[in-house]
Design a protein around this motif. Structure first.
Motif, PDB file in Angstrom:
ATOM      1  N   PRO A 184       0.790  -1.232   0.000  1.00 24.06           N
ATOM      2  CA  PRO A 184       0.000   0.000   0.000  1.00 24.06           C
ATOM      3  C   PRO A 184       0.827   1.290   0.000  1.00 24.06           C
ATOM      4  O   PRO A 184       0.291   2.348  -0.307  1.00 24.06           O
ATOM      5  N   SER A 185       2.103   1.237   0.382  1.00 23.64           N
ATOM      6  CA  SER A 185       2.906   2.481   0.361  1.00 23.64           C
ATOM      7  C   SER A 185       4.388   2.128   0.241  1.00 23.64           C
ATOM      8  O   SER A 185       4.802   1.028   0.618  1.00 23.64           O
ATOM      9  N   ARG A 186       5.160   3.089  -0.249  1.00 25.37           N
ATOM     10  CA  ARG A 186       6.608   2.855  -0.396  1.00 25.37           C
ATOM     11  C   ARG A 186       7.282   2.664   0.957  1.00 25.37           C
ATOM     12  O   ARG A 186       8.343   2.077   1.059  1.00 25.37           O
ATOM     13  N   SER A 187       6.642   3.195   2.013  1.00 26.18           N
ATOM     14  CA  SER A 187       7.197   3.048   3.373  1.00 26.18           C
ATOM     15  C   SER A 187       7.472   1.600   3.722  1.00 26.18           C
ATOM     16  O   SER A 187       8.270   1.306   4.605  1.00 26.18           O
ATOM     17  N   THR A 188       6.791   0.699   3.053  1.00 22.08           N
ATOM     18  CA  THR A 188       6.941  -0.726   3.349  1.00 22.08           C
ATOM     19  C   THR A 188       8.405  -1.151   3.325  1.00 22.08           C
ATOM     20  O   THR A 188       8.836  -1.994   4.095  1.00 22.08           O
ATOM     21  N   GLY A 222      -0.788   1.364   5.432  1.00 18.49           N
ATOM     22  CA  GLY A 222      -0.562  -0.053   5.727  1.00 18.49           C
ATOM     23  C   GLY A 222       0.716  -0.669   5.188  1.00 18.49           C
ATOM     24  O   GLY A 222       0.842  -1.888   5.170  1.00 18.49           O
ATOM     25  N   GLY A 223       1.667   0.147   4.776  1.00 15.01           N
ATOM     26  CA  GLY A 223       2.924  -0.402   4.240  1.00 15.01           C
ATOM     27  C   GLY A 223       3.660  -1.277   5.253  1.00 15.01           C
ATOM     28  O   GLY A 223       4.241  -2.311   4.895  1.00 15.01           O
ATOM     29  N   TRP A 224       3.667  -0.872   6.508  1.00 11.12           N
ATOM     30  CA  TRP A 224       4.357  -1.671   7.534  1.00 11.12           C
ATOM     31  C   TRP A 224       3.506  -2.873   7.914  1.00 11.12           C
ATOM     32  O   TRP A 224       4.004  -3.988   8.054  1.00 11.12           O
ATOM     33  N   VAL A 238      -3.070   0.754  14.368  1.00 12.50           N
ATOM     34  CA  VAL A 238      -3.666   1.899  15.054  1.00 12.50           C
ATOM     35  C   VAL A 238      -3.443   3.160  14.226  1.00 12.50           C
ATOM     36  O   VAL A 238      -2.296   3.569  14.009  1.00 12.50           O
ATOM     37  N   ASP A 239      -4.517   3.753  13.761  1.00 10.53           N
ATOM     38  CA  ASP A 239      -4.401   4.998  12.985  1.00 10.53           C
ATOM     39  C   ASP A 239      -5.807   5.517  12.714  1.00 10.53           C
ATOM     40  O   ASP A 239      -6.717   4.719  12.462  1.00 10.53           O
ATOM     41  N   ASN A 240      -5.974   6.817  12.740  1.00 10.32           N
ATOM     42  CA  ASN A 240      -7.270   7.383  12.385  1.00 10.32           C
ATOM     43  C   ASN A 240      -7.533   7.338  10.890  1.00 10.32           C
ATOM     44  O   ASN A 240      -8.670   7.397  10.446  1.00 10.32           O
ATOM     45  N   GLU A 258      -7.648   4.872  16.732  1.00  8.28           N
ATOM     46  CA  GLU A 258      -7.354   5.454  18.056  1.00  8.28           C
ATOM     47  C   GLU A 258      -6.067   6.262  17.985  1.00  8.28           C
ATOM     48  O   GLU A 258      -5.315   6.177  17.027  1.00  8.28           O
ATOM     49  N   ASP A 259      -5.825   6.984  19.080  1.00  6.63           N
ATOM     50  CA  ASP A 259      -4.577   7.757  19.187  1.00  6.63           C
ATOM     51  C   ASP A 259      -3.456   6.816  19.646  1.00  6.63           C
ATOM     52  O   ASP A 259      -3.598   6.142  20.675  1.00  6.63           O
ATOM     53  N   ALA A 260      -2.379   6.778  18.885  1.00  5.50           N
ATOM     54  CA  ALA A 260      -1.261   5.892  19.221  1.00  5.50           C
ATOM     55  C   ALA A 260      -0.701   6.192  20.612  1.00  5.50           C
ATOM     56  O   ALA A 260      -0.133   5.309  21.263  1.00  5.50           O
ATOM     57  N   PHE A 261      -0.854   7.431  21.052  1.00  2.00           N
ATOM     58  CA  PHE A 261      -0.230   7.827  22.326  1.00  2.00           C
ATOM     59  C   PHE A 261      -1.051   7.393  23.544  1.00  2.00           C
ATOM     60  O   PHE A 261      -0.545   7.387  24.656  1.00  2.00           O
ATOM     61  N   CYS A 274       6.334   1.331  14.985  1.00  2.00           N
ATOM     62  CA  CYS A 274       5.746   2.665  15.104  1.00  2.00           C
ATOM     63  C   CYS A 274       6.354   3.609  14.068  1.00  2.00           C
ATOM     64  O   CYS A 274       7.566   3.814  14.048  1.00  2.00           O
ATOM     65  N   ASP A 275       5.493   4.168  13.229  1.00  2.00           N
ATOM     66  CA  ASP A 275       5.945   5.096  12.179  1.00  2.00           C
ATOM     67  C   ASP A 275       5.167   6.415  12.288  1.00  2.00           C
ATOM     68  O   ASP A 275       4.978   7.106  11.290  1.00  2.00           O
ATOM     69  N   VAL A 276       4.717   6.722  13.513  1.00  2.00           N
ATOM     70  CA  VAL A 276       3.939   7.941  13.744  1.00  2.00           C
ATOM     71  C   VAL A 276       4.811   9.170  13.464  1.00  2.00           C
ATOM     72  O   VAL A 276       5.985   9.200  13.847  1.00  2.00           O
TER      73      VAL A 276
HETATM   74  C1  LIG Z   1       4.330   8.040   7.810  1.00  2.00           C
HETATM   75  S1  LIG Z   1       2.664   7.619   7.992  1.00  2.00           S
HETATM   76  C2  LIG Z   1       2.737   5.909   8.266  1.00  2.00           C
HETATM   77  C3  LIG Z   1       2.954   5.127   7.044  1.00  2.00           C
HETATM   78  C4  LIG Z   1       2.836   3.638   7.294  1.00  2.00           C
HETATM   79  N1  LIG Z   1       3.921   3.148   8.129  1.00  2.00           N
HETATM   80  C5  LIG Z   1       2.867   2.869   6.001  1.00  2.00           C
HETATM   81  O1  LIG Z   1       3.857   2.154   5.762  1.00  2.00           O
HETATM   82  O2  LIG Z   1       1.927   2.963   5.215  1.00  2.00           O
HETATM   83  C6  LIG Z   1       2.292   8.242   9.565  1.00  2.00           C
HETATM   84  C7  LIG Z   1       0.923   7.864  10.059  1.00  2.00           C
HETATM   85  O3  LIG Z   1       0.835   8.230  11.424  1.00  2.00           O
HETATM   86  C8  LIG Z   1      -0.496   8.573  11.694  1.00  2.00           C
HETATM   87  N2  LIG Z   1      -0.535   9.300  12.972  1.00  2.00           N
HETATM   88  C9  LIG Z   1       0.001  10.513  13.256  1.00  2.00           C
HETATM   89  N3  LIG Z   1      -0.230  10.807  14.552  1.00  2.00           N
HETATM   90  C10 LIG Z   1      -0.913   9.756  15.073  1.00  2.00           C
HETATM   91  C11 LIG Z   1      -1.448   9.468  16.349  1.00  2.00           C
HETATM   92  N4  LIG Z   1      -1.292  10.315  17.357  1.00  2.00           N
HETATM   93  N5  LIG Z   1      -2.072   8.299  16.521  1.00  2.00           N
HETATM   94  C12 LIG Z   1      -2.237   7.419  15.514  1.00  2.00           C
HETATM   95  N6  LIG Z   1      -1.743   7.644  14.275  1.00  2.00           N
HETATM   96  C13 LIG Z   1      -1.107   8.805  14.057  1.00  2.00           C
HETATM   97  C14 LIG Z   1      -0.941   9.361  10.489  1.00  2.00           C
HETATM   98  O4  LIG Z   1      -2.341   9.316  10.371  1.00  2.00           O
HETATM   99  C15 LIG Z   1      -0.218   8.623   9.356  1.00  2.00           C
HETATM  100  O5  LIG Z   1      -1.093   7.678   8.752  1.00  2.00           O
END
Ligand SMILES: C[S@@+](CC[C@H](N)C(=O)[O-])C[C@H]1O[C@@H](n2cnc3c(N)ncnc32)[C@H](O)[C@@H]1O
Length: 353
Positions: A184-188, A222-224, A238-240, A258-261, A274-276
């Motif tokens: 789903p993303s290059r981050s993978t 969803g790359g990770w 976990v992500d909005n 939900e909020d990751a924190f 965690c990639d927040v």
């Molecule tokens: C760099 S992207 C993640 C990319 C993901 N690792 C991938 O491979 O597709 C950062 C993500 O962190 C999420 N994010 C930022 N702050 C957040 C929080 N407090 N709680 C949950 N997700 C958060 C954003 O919505 C965004 O989707």
């Protein structure tokens, strides 16, 4: 052998320079860095009585975060004659420890890429000549050293060595991975490279196993999570933001908006990633909370580094994390790296227990 070359991502020369200056000084070795912005490598000139070989002996390559590779060199071969570059290269190689393998490399920059074809041809010609003159060992023989040519131009070349057991095992220090078309993303690629770098392949059957439970914080799109699902893990993502539909259809993903924190897992998991995108100090606090609560056995997380003093920020953050872990008597192994697929960020691996 007064110069240590350090390859790095273009734009991170100052981080690589600060890091080697600090870490060499900690080992009692002094010197000064020389570089131009965006050249993709730095020179670290070592003050006598030490040499660049002393650094290779005293420091662990894996303790450096911003170095992709390191190479101990004598002097730059400059103004090489077009007709015969191999003779001066041979003279330089004669002063170096013997190697069985030669990597002819360029800096990872546009200029460097334009020289790749030339560098490969020169490397083959030089290796053949060096073996004939017995300045290199036969192919595949056992050697402690690897020979490097860093080609800056067709008449400017660094010649040096790196120790096989204490250097990067990838040419240019780059582990190039193929982007999976259905990800789903290059981050993978960041997480895939992290697996390769931090977890030795022989440990994968124990550490990256189907059926394990994982949490992915900041997971969308969803790359990770894709990498974890591919390994057969069950993932709480976990992500909005929205997650990739195909991933959701695997039945291995539980998406929590939900909020990751503030998120807490119902029970401890094998792996948390965690990639927040947040300030590094806040991510560190979150990682410390997970470690101290014993919510995961292993953590892989990125620290985003948009600020100017990136090396200082990284050093402070990692120290902050180690202090908290030590105060709570948590056993750990922490490694950090500016991976090839990372951009303005580094990746950290924290193994607990
Ligand atoms: C760099 S992207 C993640 C990319 C993901 N690792 C991938 O491979 O597709 C950062 C993500 O962190 C999420 N994010 C930022 N702050 C957040 C929080 N407090 N709680 C949950 N997700 C958060 C954003 O919505 C965004 O989707």
């Amino acid at each position: 052998m007064s110069t240590l070359l350090i390859y790095c991502r273009s734009g991170f020369e100052s981080e690589a320079a600060s890091e080697i200056s600090v870490k060499a000084a900690d080992a009692g070795i002094y010197g000064y860095p020389k570089f131009e912005a965006l050249q993709g490598y730095i020179e670290f000139v070592v003050n006598p009585p030490h040499t660049s070989l002393t650094i290779l002996e005293k420091l662990r390559f894996r303790d450096l975060i911003f170095a992709r590779q390191w190479v101990a060199c004598d002097e730059l071969l400059d103004n090489l004659p077009g007709k015969d570059r191999v003779t001066p290269i041979s003279e330089a190689v004669a002063r170096l420890p013997k190697a069985a393998e030669l990597w002819s490399e360029t800096a990872d920059t546009t200029d460097g890429r334009n020289l790749n074809g030339f560098a490969k041809k020169l490397g083959s010609a030089a290796a053949a000549a060096l073996r004939q003159k017995e300045l290199m060992l036969p192919r595949k023989s056992k050697a402690d050293w690897r020979l490097h040519l860093l080609v800056l131009a067709n008449n400017r070349i660094w010649v040096g060595v790196s120790p096989l057991v204490n250097s990067s095992r990838w040419e240019q220090g780059i582990n190039r991975l193929k982007f999976p078309a259905d990800a789903p993303s290059r981050s993978t690629l960041k997480l895939e490279e992290a697996f390769h770098y931090f977890i030795p392949k022989r440990m994968w059957p124990e550490r990256l196993v189907g059926g394990m439970r994982a949490v992915d914080l900041g997971a969308a799109p969803g790359g990770w999570t894709y990498q974890l699902v591919k390994l057969g893990m069950f993932v709480t993502s976990v992500d909005n933001g929205p997650m990739n539909d195909d991933l959701m259809e695997t039945g291995q993903v539980d998406h929590k908006r939900e909020d990751a924190f503030t998120f807490a897992p119902g029970k401890p998991v094998d792996l948390m990633v965690c990639d927040v995108v947040e300030k590094p100090s806040q991510v560190i606090e979150l990682m410390a909370k997970w470690a101290v609560n014993g919510w995961a056995d292993r953590l892989i997380f990125n620290l985003k580094l948009p600020m100017k003093q990136r090396y200082a920020e990284v050093a402070d953050c990692l120290e902050q994390l180690e202090t908290i872990l030590q105060e709570h008597d948590v056993g750990y192994r922490l490694e950090s790296r500016h991976l090839y697929h990372d951009r303005e960020e580094i990746t950290c691996y924290l193994e607990l227990g």
